[in-house]
Scaffold this active site. Structure first.
Site, PDB file in Angstrom:
ATOM      1  N   TYR A   1      -0.645   4.836  13.440  1.00 23.70           N
ATOM      2  CA  TYR A   1      -1.968   5.431  13.226  1.00 23.70           C
ATOM      3  C   TYR A   1      -2.948   4.876  14.261  1.00 23.70           C
ATOM      4  O   TYR A   1      -2.555   4.133  15.163  1.00 23.70           O
ATOM      5  CB  TYR A   1      -2.409   5.184  11.774  1.00 23.70           C
ATOM      6  CG  TYR A   1      -1.473   5.835  10.787  1.00 23.70           C
ATOM      7  CD1 TYR A   1      -1.359   7.226  10.724  1.00 23.70           C
ATOM      8  CD2 TYR A   1      -0.678   5.070   9.928  1.00 23.70           C
ATOM      9  CE1 TYR A   1      -0.477   7.832   9.827  1.00 23.70           C
ATOM     10  CE2 TYR A   1       0.205   5.669   9.034  1.00 23.70           C
ATOM     11  CZ  TYR A   1       0.296   7.054   8.987  1.00 23.70           C
ATOM     12  OH  TYR A   1       1.168   7.655   8.119  1.00 23.70           O
TER      13      TYR A   1
ATOM     14  N   PRO B   1       0.836  -1.211   0.000  1.00 22.77           N
ATOM     15  CA  PRO B   1       0.000   0.000   0.000  1.00 22.77           C
ATOM     16  C   PRO B   1       0.868   1.257   0.000  1.00 22.77           C
ATOM     17  O   PRO B   1       1.836   1.335   0.750  1.00 22.77           O
ATOM     18  CB  PRO B   1      -0.803  -0.116   1.304  1.00 22.77           C
ATOM     19  CG  PRO B   1      -0.127  -1.167   2.127  1.00 22.77           C
ATOM     20  CD  PRO B   1       0.637  -2.036   1.206  1.00 22.77           C
TER      21      PRO B   1
ATOM     22  N   GLN C   1      -6.735  -0.930   1.204  1.00 18.67           N
ATOM     23  CA  GLN C   1      -6.275  -0.707   2.584  1.00 18.67           C
ATOM     24  C   GLN C   1      -6.960   0.529   3.161  1.00 18.67           C
ATOM     25  O   GLN C   1      -7.101   1.541   2.470  1.00 18.67           O
ATOM     26  CB  GLN C   1      -4.757  -0.487   2.638  1.00 18.67           C
ATOM     27  CG  GLN C   1      -4.248  -0.472   4.086  1.00 18.67           C
ATOM     28  CD  GLN C   1      -2.866   0.114   4.263  1.00 18.67           C
ATOM     29  OE1 GLN C   1      -2.593   1.215   3.792  1.00 18.67           O
ATOM     30  NE2 GLN C   1      -1.990  -0.612   4.923  1.00 18.67           N
TER      31      GLN C   1
ATOM     32  N   THR D   1       0.437   5.521  -0.117  1.00 20.13           N
ATOM     33  CA  THR D   1      -0.304   6.780  -0.133  1.00 20.13           C
ATOM     34  C   THR D   1       0.229   7.676  -1.238  1.00 20.13           C
ATOM     35  O   THR D   1       1.440   7.790  -1.421  1.00 20.13           O
ATOM     36  CB  THR D   1      -0.145   7.455   1.250  1.00 20.13           C
ATOM     37  OG1 THR D   1      -0.861   6.659   2.195  1.00 20.13           O
ATOM     38  CG2 THR D   1      -0.676   8.867   1.260  1.00 20.13           C
TER      39      THR D   1
ATOM     40  N   GLY E   1      -3.294  -1.564  10.793  1.00 20.21           N
ATOM     41  CA  GLY E   1      -3.074  -1.484  12.235  1.00 20.21           C
ATOM     42  C   GLY E   1      -1.630  -1.136  12.567  1.00 20.21           C
ATOM     43  O   GLY E   1      -1.162  -1.414  13.668  1.00 20.21           O
TER      44      GLY E   1
HETATM   45  C1  LIG Z   1       5.335   6.558  -1.144  1.00 19.15           C
HETATM   46  C2  LIG Z   1       4.993   5.616  -0.018  1.00 19.15           C
HETATM   47  C3  LIG Z   1       3.721   5.628   0.518  1.00 19.15           C
HETATM   48  C4  LIG Z   1       3.386   4.715   1.519  1.00 19.15           C
HETATM   49  N1  LIG Z   1       2.090   4.664   1.974  1.00 19.15           N
HETATM   50  C5  LIG Z   1       1.700   3.656   2.783  1.00 19.15           C
HETATM   51  C6  LIG Z   1       0.335   3.453   3.065  1.00 19.15           C
HETATM   52  O1  LIG Z   1      -0.548   4.167   2.585  1.00 19.15           O
HETATM   53  N2  LIG Z   1       0.013   2.413   3.886  1.00 19.15           N
HETATM   54  C7  LIG Z   1       0.956   1.575   4.425  1.00 19.15           C
HETATM   55  O2  LIG Z   1       0.605   0.643   5.154  1.00 19.15           O
HETATM   56  N3  LIG Z   1       2.257   1.750   4.150  1.00 19.15           N
HETATM   57  C8  LIG Z   1       2.642   2.740   3.333  1.00 19.15           C
HETATM   58  N4  LIG Z   1       3.979   2.862   3.002  1.00 19.15           N
HETATM   59  C9  LIG Z   1       4.955   1.912   3.547  1.00 19.15           C
HETATM   60  C10 LIG Z   1       5.180   0.772   2.575  1.00 19.15           C
HETATM   61  O3  LIG Z   1       3.993   0.037   2.325  1.00 19.15           O
HETATM   62  C11 LIG Z   1       6.308  -0.182   3.062  1.00 19.15           C
HETATM   63  O4  LIG Z   1       5.888  -0.805   4.235  1.00 19.15           O
HETATM   64  C12 LIG Z   1       7.645   0.518   3.285  1.00 19.15           C
HETATM   65  O5  LIG Z   1       7.887   1.485   2.265  1.00 19.15           O
HETATM   66  C13 LIG Z   1       8.811  -0.488   3.282  1.00 19.15           C
HETATM   67  O6  LIG Z   1       8.860  -1.201   2.077  1.00 19.15           O
HETATM   68  P1  LIG Z   1       9.946  -0.903   0.907  1.00 19.15           P
HETATM   69  O7  LIG Z   1      11.300  -1.029   1.532  1.00 19.15           O
HETATM   70  O8  LIG Z   1       9.664  -1.918  -0.166  1.00 19.15           O
HETATM   71  O9  LIG Z   1       9.703   0.511   0.436  1.00 19.15           O
HETATM   72  C14 LIG Z   1       4.351   3.800   2.021  1.00 19.15           C
HETATM   73  C15 LIG Z   1       5.642   3.835   1.484  1.00 19.15           C
HETATM   74  C16 LIG Z   1       5.968   4.710   0.475  1.00 19.15           C
HETATM   75  C17 LIG Z   1       7.356   4.675  -0.094  1.00 19.15           C
END
Ligand SMILES: Cc1cc2nc3c(=O)[nH]c(=O)nc-3n(C[C@H](O)[C@H](O)[C@H](O)COP(=O)(O)O)c2cc1C
Length: 356
Positions: free
Chosen positions: A181, A25, A103, A27, A177
């Protein structure tokens, strides 16, 4: 585990995933006015399905028009217009043989009153994060401690948003969860100082999550997925361990495992990092106490890290790598050399620039 594991099918409830790779997910803050994401942001999700991801998560969708919002221009999914906007996206993801999961979250003490119609921030207790809000440079407001009315009202927001997602045709719903948040605010004694039935013991701190899950499951048919995301870190005060120790984390995981959910998604900053002063990573610590499928995320950027992460989990999720590289799944399949991305690299997600 064999190298083929990453591209082997996996049964998740009624769904057979074509491989073990999902889009985490993310944002995007692209939904001004009507809380519907920009066209290119929706198309981005479909393209990730076209490139072979087995699961596509939406950005975290906020659950009400009152106090849930923590960032500008976030999406919602409770009006017919919003439902209609997501329908073709869900359909296109399905056409590619991928599973779509919406989500949803309430930002709790990370909310930003100025952008919430009710101009409120609410949380289990009137305790704000120590860190300033990076977007405003101002301290986070001290949230109102939630009344029983607030608790019931917020649960209704989760339920209505889940109903919106079901009406839009989503294959699954995720309750967020994690990351400091609202639900995480209740779970962690760092932010939950209540002395009623929602605070104190782990059982009590878990009560709100339980009530949300139960209420949401009632509107999510058993043939659709319900997943729950957890983390030991929050977006603000990031260095703080939100759970006291391995035992407390495992207590929460055990309680989640007794719920009518289909998977637990464990969010980390680095899947391989040893946790809670042990020599185990978060997936291993989680696996010890649950039979539910586990999704793992955090610094998985190439084939070697993907395969390694999958040793202790069933599904891997990628955020930054898949955000910045539309052919990431295919590149993994071909074992291409791929870069590790820093958090700053992902800031492009929040701009008006359409991503490939
Ligand atoms: C641009 C961006 C937006 C994110 N938005 C969310 C979100 O809306 N919900 C969520 O659970 N995690 C969000 N995350 C966290 C990611 O889902 C992930 O857990 C985190 O980036 C680690 O993974 P990675 O090393 O592959 O980036 C976001 C991460 C990034 C980079």
């Amino acid at each position: 585990m064999s190298d083929d594991n990453l591209f082997s099918p996996f049964k998740l409830n009624n769904f057979t995933l074509k491989n073990r790779i999902g889009v985490a997910p993310m944002t995007r803050m692209s939904s001004p006015g009507d809380s519907i994401p920009r066209r290119d942001v929706l198309d981005f999700l479909v393209r990730r399905a076209e490139n072979g991801a087995a699961i596509v998560y939406t950005e975290a969708i906020v659950t009400d028009y009152e106090s849930a919002q923590g960032y500008p221009k976030q999406a919602r999914l409770i009006t017919q217009r919003q439902i209609e906007a997501w329908k073709p996206v869900v359909e296109a993801i399905r056409k590619e043989g991928a599973v779509s999961i919406m989500q949803m979250f309430h930002c709790g003490r990370m909310a930003w009153p100025e952008i919430n119609p009710a101009a409120r921030a609410i949380a289990p207790s009137a305790v704000s994060p120590k860190q300033k809000n990076p977007l405003t440079g101002e301290p986070y407001p001290v949230p109102d401690s939630m009344s029983t009315f607030d608790i019931e009202h917020v649960i209704t927001g989760f339920v209505e948003t889940a109903r919106g997602a079901i009406a839009a045709g989503f294959d699954g719903i995720e309750i967020h969860g994690a990351h400091g948040y609202l639900i995480n605010n209740f779970l962690s004694s760092y932010s939950n100082r209540r002395n009623d039935e929602y605070g104190g013991s782990v059982d009590n701190r878990y009560r709100f999550a339980h009530e949300v899950i139960q209420a949401v499951r009632r509107v999510v048919p058993t043939d659709r997925l319900l997943t729950f995301r957890v983390s030991n870190w929050g977006i603000a005060d990031m260095e703080v361990s939100l759970y006291a120790d391995k035992m407390e984390w495992q207590q929460i995981i055990k309680m989640l495992s007794a719920e009518p959910i289909d998977a637990i998604s464990v969010s980390t900053y680095d899947y391989s990092a040893k946790a809670f002063g042990t020599d185990q990573n978060m997936a291993q610590i989680t696996r010890q106490v649950t039979n539910l499928p586990i999704m793992i995320c955090g610094k998985i950027y190439d084939r070697a890290t993907a395969e390694d992460a999958l040793r202790d989990a069933d599904i891997i999720l990628s955020a930054k790598s898949i955000l910045l590289n539309p052919t990431w799944v295919d590149d993994i399949r071909r074992s291409r050399e791929l870069p590790v991305h820093k958090s700053e690299d992902a800031n492009v997600a929040y701009t008006d620039e359409p991503l490939a």
